[in-house]
Design an enzyme around this catalytic site. Structure first.
Site, PDB file in Angstrom:
ATOM      1  N   GLY A   1     -16.455 -54.793  -0.018  1.00 58.90           N
ATOM      2  CA  GLY A   1     -15.908 -53.893  -0.947  1.00 58.90           C
ATOM      3  C   GLY A   1     -14.629 -53.147  -0.591  1.00 58.90           C
ATOM      4  N   ALA A   2     -13.781 -53.864   0.061  1.00 64.84           N
ATOM      5  CA  ALA A   2     -12.557 -53.351   0.760  1.00 64.84           C
ATOM      6  C   ALA A   2     -11.118 -53.588  -0.147  1.00 64.84           C
ATOM      7  CB  ALA A   2     -12.453 -54.306   2.068  1.00 64.84           C
ATOM      8  N   GLY A   3     -11.448 -53.923  -1.357  1.00 69.81           N
ATOM      9  CA  GLY A   3     -10.364 -53.936  -2.243  1.00 69.81           C
ATOM     10  C   GLY A   3      -9.653 -52.707  -2.446  1.00 69.81           C
ATOM     11  N   ARG A   4     -10.308 -51.619  -2.354  1.00 69.70           N
ATOM     12  CA  ARG A   4      -9.771 -50.233  -2.706  1.00 69.70           C
ATOM     13  C   ARG A   4     -10.714 -49.229  -1.906  1.00 69.70           C
ATOM     14  NH1 ARG A   4     -12.017 -49.770  -9.098  1.00 69.70           N
ATOM     15  NH2 ARG A   4     -14.031 -48.744  -8.085  1.00 69.70           N
TER      16      ARG A   4
ATOM     17  N   ASP B   1     -19.901 -61.962  -4.226  1.00 71.52           N
ATOM     18  CA  ASP B   1     -20.722 -60.835  -4.647  1.00 71.52           C
ATOM     19  C   ASP B   1     -21.726 -60.669  -3.669  1.00 71.52           C
ATOM     20  OD1 ASP B   1     -22.684 -59.273  -5.901  1.00 71.52           O
ATOM     21  OD2 ASP B   1     -22.956 -60.470  -7.667  1.00 71.52           O
ATOM     22  N   VAL B   2     -21.736 -59.588  -2.875  1.00 75.02           N
ATOM     23  CA  VAL B   2     -22.651 -59.306  -1.733  1.00 75.02           C
ATOM     24  C   VAL B   2     -24.043 -59.225  -2.216  1.00 75.02           C
ATOM     25  CG1 VAL B   2     -20.875 -58.098  -0.456  1.00 75.02           C
ATOM     26  CG2 VAL B   2     -22.676 -56.874  -1.888  1.00 75.02           C
TER      27      VAL B   2
ATOM     28  N   SER C   1     -24.989 -42.230   2.247  1.00 75.22           N
ATOM     29  CA  SER C   1     -24.092 -40.953   1.118  1.00 75.22           C
ATOM     30  C   SER C   1     -24.970 -39.880   1.540  1.00 75.22           C
ATOM     31  CB  SER C   1     -24.308 -41.279  -0.252  1.00 75.22           C
ATOM     32  OG  SER C   1     -23.852 -40.407  -1.164  1.00 75.22           O
TER      33      SER C   1
ATOM     34  N   TYR D   1     -29.319 -44.540  -7.237  1.00 71.79           N
ATOM     35  CA  TYR D   1     -28.326 -44.416  -5.915  1.00 71.79           C
ATOM     36  C   TYR D   1     -28.815 -43.767  -4.783  1.00 71.79           C
ATOM     37  CZ  TYR D   1     -23.605 -43.704  -3.780  1.00 71.79           C
ATOM     38  OH  TYR D   1     -22.578 -43.432  -2.866  1.00 71.79           O
TER      39      TYR D   1
ATOM     40  N   ALA E   1     -31.163 -45.918  -3.094  1.00 74.95           N
ATOM     41  CA  ALA E   1     -30.621 -47.277  -2.407  1.00 74.95           C
ATOM     42  C   ALA E   1     -29.968 -46.636  -1.192  1.00 74.95           C
ATOM     43  CB  ALA E   1     -29.277 -47.676  -3.125  1.00 74.95           C
ATOM     44  N   LYS E   2     -29.287 -45.285  -1.023  1.00 74.38           N
ATOM     45  CA  LYS E   2     -28.942 -44.686  -0.057  1.00 74.38           C
ATOM     46  C   LYS E   2     -29.881 -44.126   1.018  1.00 74.38           C
ATOM     47  CE  LYS E   2     -24.290 -45.599  -1.092  1.00 74.38           C
ATOM     48  NZ  LYS E   2     -23.717 -46.864  -0.187  1.00 74.38           N
TER      49      LYS E   2
HETATM   50  P1  NAP Z   1     -15.004 -47.896  -4.807  1.00 77.33           P
HETATM   51  O1  NAP Z   1     -13.566 -47.167  -4.834  1.00 77.33           O
HETATM   52  O2  NAP Z   1     -15.574 -47.775  -6.086  1.00 77.33           O
HETATM   53  O3  NAP Z   1     -14.868 -49.105  -4.105  1.00 77.33           O
HETATM   54  C1  NAP Z   1     -16.240 -49.918  -4.154  1.00 77.33           C
HETATM   55  C2  NAP Z   1     -15.623 -51.280  -3.963  1.00 77.33           C
HETATM   56  O4  NAP Z   1     -16.962 -52.290  -3.838  1.00 77.33           O
HETATM   57  C3  NAP Z   1     -14.894 -51.890  -5.174  1.00 77.33           C
HETATM   58  O5  NAP Z   1     -13.595 -52.453  -5.023  1.00 77.33           O
HETATM   59  C4  NAP Z   1     -16.169 -52.575  -5.729  1.00 77.33           C
HETATM   60  O6  NAP Z   1     -15.277 -53.745  -6.811  1.00 77.33           O
HETATM   61  C5  NAP Z   1     -16.481 -53.182  -4.594  1.00 77.33           C
HETATM   62  N1  NAP Z   1     -17.941 -53.732  -5.183  1.00 77.33           N
HETATM   63  C6  NAP Z   1     -18.855 -53.466  -6.035  1.00 77.33           C
HETATM   64  N2  NAP Z   1     -19.759 -54.145  -6.374  1.00 77.33           N
HETATM   65  C7  NAP Z   1     -19.611 -55.180  -5.422  1.00 77.33           C
HETATM   66  C8  NAP Z   1     -20.120 -56.540  -5.073  1.00 77.33           C
HETATM   67  N3  NAP Z   1     -21.322 -56.801  -5.685  1.00 77.33           N
HETATM   68  N4  NAP Z   1     -19.736 -57.356  -4.202  1.00 77.33           N
HETATM   69  C9  NAP Z   1     -18.573 -56.910  -3.629  1.00 77.33           C
HETATM   70  N5  NAP Z   1     -17.799 -56.026  -3.933  1.00 77.33           N
HETATM   71  C10 NAP Z   1     -18.287 -55.035  -4.673  1.00 77.33           C
HETATM   72  O7  NAP Z   1     -16.104 -46.716  -3.977  1.00 77.33           O
HETATM   73  P2  NAP Z   1     -15.846 -45.925  -2.815  1.00 77.33           P
HETATM   74  O8  NAP Z   1     -15.874 -44.392  -3.171  1.00 77.33           O
HETATM   75  O9  NAP Z   1     -14.737 -46.334  -2.025  1.00 77.33           O
HETATM   76  O10 NAP Z   1     -17.148 -46.387  -2.040  1.00 77.33           O
HETATM   77  C11 NAP Z   1     -17.409 -47.235  -1.007  1.00 77.33           C
HETATM   78  C12 NAP Z   1     -18.709 -46.719  -0.618  1.00 77.33           C
HETATM   79  O11 NAP Z   1     -18.908 -45.652   0.007  1.00 77.33           O
HETATM   80  C13 NAP Z   1     -19.914 -47.186  -1.486  1.00 77.33           C
HETATM   81  O12 NAP Z   1     -20.887 -47.825  -0.746  1.00 77.33           O
HETATM   82  C14 NAP Z   1     -20.348 -45.844  -1.856  1.00 77.33           C
HETATM   83  O13 NAP Z   1     -21.561 -45.768  -2.350  1.00 77.33           O
HETATM   84  C15 NAP Z   1     -20.034 -45.102  -0.649  1.00 77.33           C
HETATM   85  N6  NAP Z   1     -19.937 -43.463  -0.816  1.00 77.33           N
HETATM   86  C16 NAP Z   1     -18.893 -42.914  -1.473  1.00 77.33           C
HETATM   87  C17 NAP Z   1     -18.640 -41.656  -1.682  1.00 77.33           C
HETATM   88  C18 NAP Z   1     -17.485 -41.114  -2.469  1.00 77.33           C
HETATM   89  O14 NAP Z   1     -17.478 -39.948  -2.538  1.00 77.33           O
HETATM   90  N7  NAP Z   1     -16.536 -41.928  -2.990  1.00 77.33           N
HETATM   91  C19 NAP Z   1     -19.693 -41.014  -1.208  1.00 77.33           C
HETATM   92  C20 NAP Z   1     -20.553 -41.326  -0.502  1.00 77.33           C
HETATM   93  C21 NAP Z   1     -20.776 -42.791  -0.109  1.00 77.33           C
HETATM   94  P3  NAP Z   1     -14.945 -53.376  -8.425  1.00 77.33           P
HETATM   95  O15 NAP Z   1     -13.822 -52.515  -8.369  1.00 77.33           O
HETATM   96  O16 NAP Z   1     -14.784 -54.795  -8.928  1.00 77.33           O
HETATM   97  O17 NAP Z   1     -16.346 -52.664  -8.855  1.00 77.33           O
END
Ligand code: NAP
Length: 254
Positions: A14-17, A64-65, A143, A155, A158-159
């Protein structure tokens, strides 16, 4: 690929963004060769370019993980193209928020599949290389929602599951020099929260500003805040830290 003899090969899912992109860039800056994995190869390009522009080495992979064949193939490709992966950051994630009475089977399954099944199949594939190397690091993204959050039964489950998974892998893989830890972020400003904000009828900026007033350090987090914690867990000097959940949330709780 270049790198130094001490360079480790790291996979960040999920490192695209968002948080994953920041972790991938930080690990590359720390000298790792980084496989940037996201659903589609084209989604990885910006992160790979940023790493290369900063002088690091990275490749991009679409997978897709939640799909076992995809995960296994991605790990095999990394081993061939960069070398055996010994650092894994299970970061890929999605949200499908809704109150329990409106939560569909698909909302449940897709969230459990990406977060929990994804972490499981990726870890199982990578541990082969870690055990062979007698060294490894797995960092899982949990999380603060693991403690309970309205509208996130899927969620949160899962977490919370990620935390039990982390502690169990720490026990099983410790004898092989592999540590396994989890980071539980609080509010981090990424695209993931845009949907949550919209569900509450707020813009992302308003949502984050309101959240900041409730956080002891009076700000929301950044992806770099999480990357710093991941870099510590991935480091050699963290070799006696395993099975831990580090809340990175600007305070002691969500
Ligand atoms: P994000 O900006 O939505 O980035 C998640 C990335 O994962 C996206 O590029 C997404 O691709 C990719 N992804 C989704 N499903 C996938 C799959 N099946 N296989 C491979 N890649 C996949 O999220 P983030 O905020 O950076 O969050 C990253 C992690 O931190 C997550 O596990 C999230 O639950 C956790 N987290 C985030 C927060 C927060 O406040 N942001 C808080 C607590 C925990 P698509 O764009 O194509 O969907």
């Amino acid at each position: 690929m270049s790198g130094t003899p001490e360079s480790k090969v790291a996979i960040v899912t999920g490192a695209g963004r968002g948080i994953g992109a920041a972790i991938a860039q930080r690990l590359a800056a720390d000298g790792h060769l980084v496989a940037v994995l996201d659903l589609r190869t084209e989604d990885t390009e910006a992160t790979v370019d940023a790493i290369r522009e900063a002088g690091g080495d990275a490749i991009g992979l679409g997978a897709d993980v939640a799909n076992t064949a995809d995960a296994n193939e991605a790990v095999s490709r990394v081993a061939l193209e960069l070398g055996p992966p010994t650092v894994l950051v299970n970061n890929a994630g999605i949200l499908r928020d809704n109150l329990l009475f409106k939560l569909t089977d698909d909302d449940w399954d897709s969230v459990i599949d990406v977060h929990l099944r994804g972490a499981f199949v990726m870890s199982r594939a990578v541990q082969t290389h870690q055990v062979a190397a007698r060294w490894g690091r797995i960092v899982n993204l949990s999380s603060t929602s693991a403690l309970g959050n309205r509208g996130q039964a899927n969620y949160a489950a899962a977490k919370a599951g990620i935390q039990g998974f982390t502690k169990t892998l720490a026990i099983e893989l410790g004898p092989f020099g592999v540590t396994v830890n989890a980071i539980a972020p609080g509010f981090i400003a990424t695209e993931m929260l845009r949907g949550t904000a919209e569900r509450l009828g707020l813009t992302l900026d308003t949502f984050l500003a309101e959240a900041a007033t409730t956080i002891p350090v009076r700000r929301t987090g950044t992806p770099d805040d999480i990357a710093a914690a991941a870099a510590f867990f991935a480091s050699d000097e963290a070799s006696f830290v395993s099975g831990q959940v580090l809340y990175v949330a600007g305070g002691p709780k969500a």
